[in-house]
Design a protein around this motif. Structure first.
Motif, short mmCIF file in Angstrom:
data_model
loop_
_atom_site.label_atom_id
_atom_site.label_comp_id
_atom_site.label_asym_id
_atom_site.label_seq_id
_atom_site.Cartn_x
_atom_site.Cartn_y
_atom_site.Cartn_z
N SER A 1 0.93 -1.31 -0.14
CA SER A 1 0.02 -0.09 -0.05
C SER A 1 0.96 1.04 0.06
O SER A 1 0.54 2.29 -0.46
N GLY A 2 1.89 1.18 0.70
CA GLY A 2 2.85 2.43 0.66
C GLY A 2 3.54 2.53 -0.75
O GLY A 2 3.63 3.65 -1.00
N SER A 3 3.92 1.42 -1.39
CA SER A 3 4.25 1.39 -2.60
C SER A 3 3.63 1.90 -3.55
O SER A 3 3.77 2.85 -4.37
N ARG A 4 2.36 1.77 -3.36
CA ARG A 4 1.13 2.32 -4.37
C ARG A 4 0.97 3.82 -4.12
O ARG A 4 0.91 4.66 -4.87
N ALA A 5 0.95 4.10 -2.86
CA ALA A 5 1.03 5.65 -2.52
C ALA A 5 1.99 6.23 -3.11
O ALA A 5 2.16 7.64 -3.57
N ALA A 6 3.37 5.90 -3.02
CA ALA A 6 4.33 6.30 -3.53
C ALA A 6 4.49 6.62 -5.01
O ALA A 6 4.68 7.45 -5.76
N TYR B 1 6.88 8.90 -7.13
CA TYR B 1 7.91 8.20 -6.81
C TYR B 1 8.17 6.72 -7.78
O TYR B 1 7.25 6.18 -7.66
N THR B 2 9.43 6.50 -7.89
CA THR B 2 10.00 5.40 -8.32
C THR B 2 10.64 4.63 -7.30
O THR B 2 11.03 3.22 -7.78
N ALA B 3 11.22 5.25 -6.27
CA ALA B 3 12.22 4.49 -5.27
C ALA B 3 11.92 5.07 -4.04
O ALA B 3 11.76 6.37 -3.93
N VAL B 4 11.84 4.51 -2.74
CA VAL B 4 11.57 4.82 -1.54
C VAL B 4 12.61 4.12 -0.53
O VAL B 4 12.86 2.90 -0.85
N CYS B 5 13.23 4.75 0.40
CA CYS B 5 13.97 4.20 1.52
C CYS B 5 13.12 3.72 2.57
O CYS B 5 12.53 4.94 3.23
N ALA B 6 12.99 2.66 2.82
CA ALA B 6 11.96 2.36 4.00
C ALA B 6 12.74 2.20 5.40
O ALA B 6 13.83 1.61 5.37
N VAL C 1 7.38 0.62 -6.82
CA VAL C 1 8.50 1.11 -6.55
C VAL C 1 9.61 0.50 -6.23
O VAL C 1 9.39 -0.64 -5.71
N ASP C 2 10.99 0.94 -6.39
CA ASP C 2 12.08 0.18 -5.83
C ASP C 2 11.99 0.50 -4.03
O ASP C 2 12.21 1.71 -3.89
N VAL C 3 12.06 -0.58 -3.42
CA VAL C 3 12.01 -0.24 -2.11
C VAL C 3 13.41 -0.57 -1.58
O VAL C 3 13.76 -1.74 -1.55
N GLN C 4 14.16 0.27 -0.97
CA GLN C 4 15.72 0.33 -0.52
C GLN C 4 15.42 0.32 0.87
O GLN C 4 15.07 1.26 1.50
N PRO C 5 15.42 -0.85 1.63
CA PRO C 5 15.56 -0.78 3.02
C PRO C 5 16.58 -0.04 3.83
O PRO C 5 17.76 0.08 3.10
N ILE C 6 16.41 0.50 4.88
CA ILE C 6 17.31 1.47 5.73
C ILE C 6 17.46 0.29 6.82
O ILE C 6 16.59 -0.19 7.35
#
Lengths: 425, 308
Positions: free
Chosen positions: A72-77, A82-87, A114-119
């Protein structure tokens, strides 16, 4: 794989041209392109930006899937361009092991929006006592480069020094939530005139500024890389300005809400305006905007923080801090900066991609470049309705505000994630 | 008339004066053999108390009962509140029961403001966190007016832990509206930032009690919790009492007509000595009596008793 021909679109504010997207990359750029097999997207009046990159997102999974999931967060992004988010790492369990960061990374791949890049967390359990296995997270499939205890400050100076030093081995960055905890015990909002009037315990600006000042000195001392999360005060800007002038390797982000909303919002006691760090004063906003324009602040990051209804529909002091941001960030940037497209691309895409080391993101559309981009209609105005947001949560501070700009389409490696303003999946 | 009483700022001078004048009429009821008026017969007043405060609760209860209202006491102890029911759900329950007024005491600042969004009846703030306690300010103003004959032009010192005091905030707002001059006195650690700008521009701040006392008509001592020293607001209870406590010698620095007030409960020996508390200048017992009259006036006016 479908090809897409975007016609008459302004690439980062330039004169209109056509973009052909094929096989995941921008195949051609130029006026009058034709591709009979391609799906045509009319880009008239639209601006193409490199896909936005968020350095600071809370996706809540694992642990609080009632508030948000990776999907759901990726869809919101995606809907936010957005095409990438740092989680961020403050999930439950905390993303402090290779196992958890790989889980988040895998969930992001499965969602495919989106590309989800974990922190990764800096310390075990975000407890601020001993280092998490930073190297294991760096070597994992998630290839973690940014580490943060966000939500908590790495307050122990020795631990902060060691963290900054240790991650040099794999060119890591420590992203600090700058908040001296002894100065903010019980704090509920910005310490000032409004907190005095409302009888809410104040969060003094100096609690942020003191940590940033310490951290830039530590960073200088060990030659590390520091990123400062959600800078909120005029004093912090001055500390950063001096550090950057000395050549300290420090970058800093500001959130959309700290660029727009003041502590006066707390007068309703509606906790939708409760956030950490808190909303500050008009003078702080002015300093943050200046710093964003001149580069002392490198990045706009959302600090998208979904919360379940029961965690916000209560007394101010009992509510969780944080607000939604992914679906409104670009509109706030447009509102604050105006149509300065190159500056917007710099602060919301190119620089955050560079800081996070996300190759293939943050690159303007050009032949051969991965087709990570978003199309914005700058003339559109929309009224924010919480119920219409793709996030599982509803805690937007912009409810019923009318904001400029609308995301029309977003492409991730040539595949549309958003078309006609709607999520494709 | 206003619908809710959440803050001293809700009261303009006319409204505040109307409440004080009405309270004076209500006070005559207390002198009668049958201390009861039929004004709120058939109306329901709920006392919703999330904090122990026997004195404030019974004051509101007596006020509502003297106006013939039905009174429901809803305390956090022994109710679903302890089972974790949210404020909103409690509000909806009270709403469903047809509460005409909800008197709320809550440890969280702003809780009455939240409650006012969720109920149709009037909400009266009976003290919220470190924010406000407007009926206390009204009864203090009533007491000053009764003793000194006026409010406009009075000089009032409010002394002690202003930072954590809901009484102080409401008093600054109301007294300024009514033309009195307020000086806040206490150690700098217990005076909140930007207090004059936050509440009333004419408000003064002093850290020196002795220099303030000769020039005031009223000195209001605030309760100071000894535990504050554990958070370094002051070094010790003894030092606090020495610098900011009101004792006999200090009291004798006051002008002859000046009165000493305290919202209670007192820490005798901390902010006030027994000699002062029990002196003829002290209005502490009158404040309690006046509290019932003022709360009668507030409930009567908020519930439209004057236009029925």
């Amino acid at each position: 794989m479908t090809a897409y021909l975007i016609t008459s679109v302004s690439v980062v504010g330039a004169a209109p041209t056509d973009l052909l997207i094929r096989d995941g990359v921008v195949a051609e750029v130029g006026p009058g392109l034709s591709a009979p097999d391609a799906t045509v997207v009319d880009g008239t009046g639209l601006v193409a930006l490199p896909g936005l990159v968020d350095l600071h997102t809370h996706l809540r999974e694992p642990g609080r899937e009632d508030a948000e999931t990776v999907e759901s967060g990726s869809r919101a992004a995606a809907l936010g361009g957005y095409t990438a988010v740092c989680a961020m790492a403050n999930t439950s369990p905390v993303a402090d092991t290779a196992g958890v960061v790989e889980q988040v990374w895998r969930l992001g791949r499965e969602a495919g929006l989106v590309d989800v890049q974990p922190i990764g967390a800096v310390t075990v359990g975000l407890a601020g006592e001993r280092l998490a296995e930073l190297g294991a997270m760096a070597d994992s499939a998630a290839r973690v480069r940014i580490f943060s205890d966000d939500g908590y400050c790495v307050a122990d100076p020795k631990l902060m020094r060691r963290a900054l030093e240790y991650v040099k081995a794999f060119d890591g960055i420590i992203a600090q939530h700058a908040e001296e905890p002894r100065l903010t015990e019980g704090a509920q909002m910005h310490e000032g005139e409004v907190s005095t009037r409302l009888g809410l315990i104040g969060w003094p600006a100096v609690a942020e500024e003191a940590i940033i000042a310490r951290d830039v000195l530590l960073t200088e001392h060990v030659g590390g890389r520091l990123h400062v999360c959600h800078v909120s005060t005029a004093g912090s800007v001055e500390v950063l300005r001096q550090a950057k002038a000395r050549g300290v390797r420090v970058t800093a982000e500001v959130t959309p809400h700290h660029l727009l909303l003041t502590d006066e919002r707390a007068t309703t006691y509606d906790p939708v305006f409760k956030v950490n760090p808190p909303l500050r004063t008009a003078a702080d906003i002015a300093a943050l905007r200046t710093a964003l324009a001149d580069g002392v602040l490198d990045v706009i990051a959302t600090d998208h923080a979904p919360h379940a209804v029961e965690d916000k529909e209560c007394e101010w002091a009992y509510a969780r801090p944080g607000m939604l941001g992914l679906e409104t960030a670009l509109s706030i940037a447009l509102d604050v900066l105006g149509p300065q497209w190159d500056l917007i691309a710099e602060r919301m895409s190119r620089t955050p991609a560079r800081i996070a080391g996300l190759t293939g993101h943050g690159v303007d559309p050009a032949p051969g470049v991965p087709a990570n981009l978003t199309l914005v209609d700058p003339a559109a105005r929309r009224t924010i309705e919480p119920a219409e947001l793709a996030s599982r949560s509803r805690n937007t501070p912009y409810a019923r505000m009318t904001l400029p700009g609308r995301i029309v389409a977003t492409f991730l490696r040539g595949e549309p994630t958003v078309l006609d303003g709607k999520a494709v999946k | 008339m206003i619908r809710h009483l959440l803050s001293g700022a809700d009261l303009d001078a006319d409204t505040a004066t109307e409440i004080l004048d009405t309270a004076a009429e209500m006070a005559t009821v207390a002198g009668r053999e049958i201390k009861k008026l039929p004004a709120l017969r058939g109306r329901t007043v709920v006392n919703l108390f999330y904090e122990d405060s026997t004195r404030t609760r019974i004051s509101f209860e007596a006020a509502a009962k003297r106006l013939s209202a039905d009174v429901i006491n809803f305390s956090a102890k022994g109710s679903s509140v302890t089972k974790g029911e949210s404020l909103k759900d409690t509000a909806l329950t009270l709403q469903a029961m047809g509460a005409d007024a909800v008197v709320v005491r809550h440890p969280a600042s702003g809780a009455p403001h939240r409650l006012a969004n969720w109920v149709d009846g009037s909400v009266v703030n009976a003290g919220d966190g470190t924010h406000e306690h407007p009926t206390q300010a009204l009864l203090d103003a009533y007491t000053m007016r009764a003793r000194l004959g006026r409010l406009a032009g009075l000089s009032v010192a409010v002394v002690g832990d202003v930072l954590h005091s809901r009484v102080a905030r409401s008093n600054v707002l109301l007294l300024s509206t009514l033309g009195a001059k307020v000086t806040l006195v206490g150690p700098p650690t217990l005076i909140p930032v930007d207090i004059a700008a936050a509440l009333a521009p004419g408000t003064d701040v002093s850290y020196d009690l002795d220099s303030v006392l000769p020039n005031v008509d009223v000195v209001m001592m605030l309760r100071v919790q000894r535990e504050r020293m554990n958070d370094s607001y002051f070094p010790s209870a003894r030092e606090y009492a020495r610098r900011y406590g009101l004792d006999g010698p200090r009291m004798r620095r006051l002008p002859a007509h000046a009165i000493v007030m305290h919202p209670g409960p007192m820490n005798r020996g901390m902010e006030i000595t027994p000699e002062v508390a029990d002196s003829p200048r002290s209005t502490i017992v009158e404040q309690v009596t006046n509290g019932v009259s003022v709360r009668m006036a507030v409930l009567y006016l908020l519930l439209g008793g004057n236009n029925r």
